[in-house]
Enzyme design. Structure first.
Site, mmCIF file in Angstrom:
data_model
loop_
_atom_site.group_PDB
_atom_site.id
_atom_site.type_symbol
_atom_site.label_atom_id
_atom_site.label_comp_id
_atom_site.label_asym_id
_atom_site.label_seq_id
_atom_site.Cartn_x
_atom_site.Cartn_y
_atom_site.Cartn_z
ATOM 1 N N SER A 141 -35.097 16.942 17.023
ATOM 2 C CA SER A 141 -36.082 16.015 16.455
ATOM 3 C C SER A 141 -35.676 15.670 15.034
ATOM 4 O O SER A 141 -35.079 16.492 14.326
ATOM 5 C CB SER A 141 -37.469 16.670 16.441
ATOM 6 O OG SER A 141 -38.388 15.905 15.689
ATOM 7 N N TYR A 154 -44.498 22.656 14.781
ATOM 8 C CA TYR A 154 -43.527 21.862 15.532
ATOM 9 C C TYR A 154 -42.255 21.657 14.695
ATOM 10 O O TYR A 154 -41.136 21.869 15.182
ATOM 11 C CB TYR A 154 -44.128 20.518 15.920
ATOM 12 C CG TYR A 154 -43.190 19.617 16.682
ATOM 13 C CD1 TYR A 154 -43.035 19.763 18.055
ATOM 14 C CD2 TYR A 154 -42.478 18.617 16.030
ATOM 15 C CE1 TYR A 154 -42.171 18.929 18.760
ATOM 16 C CE2 TYR A 154 -41.616 17.787 16.724
ATOM 17 C CZ TYR A 154 -41.464 17.944 18.083
ATOM 18 O OH TYR A 154 -40.604 17.119 18.774
#
Length: 276
Positions: A141, A154
């Site tokens: 990510s 996250y």
């Protein structure tokens, strides 16, 4: 090498029942690869594989389970032969600021995104090294470079995944395996819908979101070209990566982006309401 002319590979894709994983599986089959789709949702992943024809098969996999990983590799080997490429795509998020997120949800994110992926990589290392070849592609990510409000755990899981990935690649530098890390930005999947419902993570809407097929193309191209790391968007992603090095700069820039995301989220919600 032209990706469309790449040699046929056996590809194992996690999180393949929908979203980016399903798009990766579909494109890989279209490019002539054979694909084992895996997902924690057995019914959905089996249905997805059937829709892709005889070059696809499926099995249930909870990536947190070491035994599950062994079964997934054995299933792929039984149907197609040894796995040439592992695409670690499965991941989750729970939105809300860190103080409001239940402890179990913090744990869920780390256990899936980081520990689950680590388990898969370690399983692949053993099996691929024994075969003398293999390629591990981890879908990470852009938040592995740039921490964002509403995504604290996250982001931590993705920071950890990037560090783990590159550490292992360095450890295995004299071995027969290749390693690629892909960093998607905001992508139009069920995860983005979850984010739309929570204003604490409105920063996800500060920039243009991508279709899953765009990320899939980068992943499947990487099977042939074997890049070390891919960021999105190509130019702005590099800027974000640099900004993440400087904490003072982050603390100035991110609130501005967050405000832009809030405005864009409100516009999207208003547009959605107008079309109901």
């Amino acid at each position: 090498m032209n990706p469309k002319n790449e040699q046929e590979q056996v590809v194992l894709v996690t999180g393949a029942a929908g979203g980016i994983g399903a798009a990766i599986a579909e494109l890989a089959v279209a490019r002539g690869h054979r694909v084992m789709l895996t997902d924690v949702d057995e019914v959905a992943v089996v249905s997805r594989a059937r829709s892709l024809g005889p070059r696809a098969a499926a099995c249930m996999l909870d990536i947190r389970s070491s035994a599950g990983w062994t079964r997934a590799f054995e299933a792929a080997e039984a149907v197609f032969g040894g796995v040439d490429v592992l695409v670690n795509n499965a991941g989750i998020t729970h939105t809300r600021v860190a103080r409001d997120l239940p402890e179990q949800q913090h744990r869920d994110i780390v256990e899936v995104n980081l520990l689950g992926t680590i388990t898969g990589v370690c399983t692949a290392l053993e099996r691929m090294t024994a075969r003398g070849r293999g390629h591990i592609i981890n879908v990470c990510s852009m938040t592995s470079f740039l921490p964002l409000p509403g995504y604290a755990t996250y982001c931590a899981s993705k920071f950890g995944l990037r560090a783990f990935h590159h550490s292992v690649a360095i450890e295995e530098r004299d071995g027969p395996l290749d390693f690629t890390l892909i960093h998607p930005p905001s992508t139009r999947t069920g995860m983005l819908a979850q984010e739309m419902a929570d204003p604490s993570c409105a920063i996800a809407f500060a920039e243009k979101s991508y279709a899953p097929q765009r990320i899939a193309r980068a992943v499947v191209d990487a099977i042939a070209t074997k890049p070390v790391e891919v960021v999105f968007p190509p130019l702005a992603g590099r800027v974000q990566r640099i900004a993440g090095v400087f904490p003072r700069l982050m603390r100035r820039v991110i609130p501005v982006a967050e405000a832009r995301g809030l405005r864009q989220r409100e516009r999207l919600l208003s547009h959605s309401d107008a079309h109901r």
